[in-house]
Design a protein around this motif. Structure first.
Motif, PDB file in Angstrom:
ATOM      1  N   VAL A  33       0.851  -1.183   0.000  1.00  0.00           N
ATOM      2  CA  VAL A  33       0.000   0.000   0.000  1.00  0.00           C
ATOM      3  C   VAL A  33       0.888   1.234   0.000  1.00  0.00           C
ATOM      4  N   LEU A  34       0.553   2.178  -0.875  1.00  0.00           N
ATOM      5  CA  LEU A  34       1.219   3.475  -0.906  1.00  0.00           C
ATOM      6  C   LEU A  34       0.172   4.542  -0.674  1.00  0.00           C
ATOM      7  N   VAL A  35       0.531   5.564   0.085  1.00  0.00           N
ATOM      8  CA  VAL A  35      -0.331   6.721   0.251  1.00  0.00           C
ATOM      9  C   VAL A  35       0.437   7.901  -0.338  1.00  0.00           C
ATOM     10  N   VAL A  36      -0.092   8.443  -1.415  1.00  0.00           N
ATOM     11  CA  VAL A  36       0.557   9.567  -2.083  1.00  0.00           C
ATOM     12  C   VAL A  36      -0.084  10.847  -1.555  1.00  0.00           C
ATOM     13  N   GLN A  37       0.722  11.622  -0.848  1.00  0.00           N
ATOM     14  CA  GLN A  37       0.249  12.875  -0.266  1.00  0.00           C
ATOM     15  C   GLN A  37       0.403  14.003  -1.291  1.00  0.00           C
ATOM     16  N   PRO A  38      -0.543  14.934  -1.339  1.00  0.00           N
ATOM     17  CA  PRO A  38      -0.354  16.085  -2.223  1.00  0.00           C
ATOM     18  C   PRO A  38       0.705  17.025  -1.669  1.00  0.00           C
ATOM     19  N   THR A  39       1.328  17.751  -2.561  1.00  0.00           N
ATOM     20  CA  THR A  39       2.227  18.822  -2.149  1.00  0.00           C
ATOM     21  C   THR A  39       1.367  19.937  -1.562  1.00  0.00           C
ATOM     22  N   PRO A  40       1.973  20.924  -0.901  1.00  0.00           N
ATOM     23  CA  PRO A  40       1.159  22.057  -0.427  1.00  0.00           C
ATOM     24  C   PRO A  40       0.371  22.720  -1.567  1.00  0.00           C
ATOM     25  N   GLU A  41       1.007  22.843  -2.731  1.00  0.00           N
ATOM     26  CA  GLU A  41       0.308  23.425  -3.887  1.00  0.00           C
ATOM     27  C   GLU A  41      -0.827  22.514  -4.351  1.00  0.00           C
ATOM     28  N   GLY A  42      -0.574  21.206  -4.332  1.00  0.00           N
ATOM     29  CA  GLY A  42      -1.608  20.250  -4.715  1.00  0.00           C
ATOM     30  C   GLY A  42      -2.780  20.275  -3.748  1.00  0.00           C
ATOM     31  N   ARG A  43      -2.496  20.380  -2.461  1.00  0.00           N
ATOM     32  CA  ARG A  43      -3.565  20.450  -1.457  1.00  0.00           C
ATOM     33  C   ARG A  43      -4.373  21.736  -1.658  1.00  0.00           C
ATOM     34  N   ALA A  44      -3.687  22.860  -1.915  1.00  0.00           N
ATOM     35  CA  ALA A  44      -4.394  24.127  -2.154  1.00  0.00           C
ATOM     36  C   ALA A  44      -5.297  24.029  -3.382  1.00  0.00           C
ATOM     37  N   ALA A  45      -4.926  23.179  -4.327  1.00  0.00           N
ATOM     38  CA  ALA A  45      -5.719  22.986  -5.543  1.00  0.00           C
ATOM     39  C   ALA A  45      -6.807  21.925  -5.358  1.00  0.00           C
ATOM     40  N   GLY A  46      -6.934  21.407  -4.135  1.00  0.00           N
ATOM     41  CA  GLY A  46      -7.991  20.432  -3.857  1.00  0.00           C
ATOM     42  C   GLY A  46      -7.527  18.993  -3.778  1.00  0.00           C
ATOM     43  N   GLY A  47      -6.230  18.745  -3.924  1.00  0.00           N
ATOM     44  CA  GLY A  47      -5.705  17.381  -3.851  1.00  0.00           C
ATOM     45  C   GLY A  47      -5.803  16.811  -2.450  1.00  0.00           C
ATOM     46  N   ARG A  48      -6.070  15.553  -2.370  1.00  0.00           N
ATOM     47  CA  ARG A  48      -6.157  14.828  -1.096  1.00  0.00           C
ATOM     48  C   ARG A  48      -5.275  13.595  -1.174  1.00  0.00           C
ATOM     49  N   PRO A  49      -4.899  13.023  -0.026  1.00  0.00           N
ATOM     50  CA  PRO A  49      -4.084  11.806  -0.055  1.00  0.00           C
ATOM     51  C   PRO A  49      -4.767  10.718  -0.885  1.00  0.00           C
TER      52      PRO A  49
END
Length: 103
Positions: A33-49
């Motif tokens: 299992v891998l959990v890919v975390q968003p970067t801060p920019e990705g999270r600001a754009a709506g990305g989630r783990p």
């Protein structure tokens, strides 16, 4: 099918992202299992783990690394091949009122 070289998988992923290794994510039947975390920019754009299951070969590892290079969650669309690995982990049991065992 040859066994997955876990050290090599970690090395390849560490070339493109911070990697943390843990013994258990409570989904052993889905390993690796891998959990890919968003970067801060990705999270600001709506990305989630994003949880990916059964990442057990070099091709799947390469697909994950390429997605991360492209920006990962929130910044780059998930490649269709990785949709086959995507899953939602089960929620942990929450304590009931007055039940402190799982608190």
């Amino acid at each position: 099918m040859p066994a997955l070289d876990h050290d090599e998988q970690i090395r390849r992923l560490a070339e493109v992202a911070e990697v943390r290794v843990t013994d258990c994510l409570d989904v052993c039947d889905q390993a690796n299992v891998l959990v890919v975390q968003p970067t801060p920019e990705g999270r600001a754009a709506g990305g989630r783990p994003m949880w990916l299951a059964l990442v057990n070969d070099q091709g799947a590892t390469a697909d994950v690394a390429e997605w991360i290079r492209a920006g990962g969650p929130g910044l780059a669309p998930m490649p269709p091949i990785l949709e086959l690995h995507r899953f939602t982990p089960p929620r942990r049991l929450r304590p009931r009122d007055g039940d402190r065992r799982n608190a």
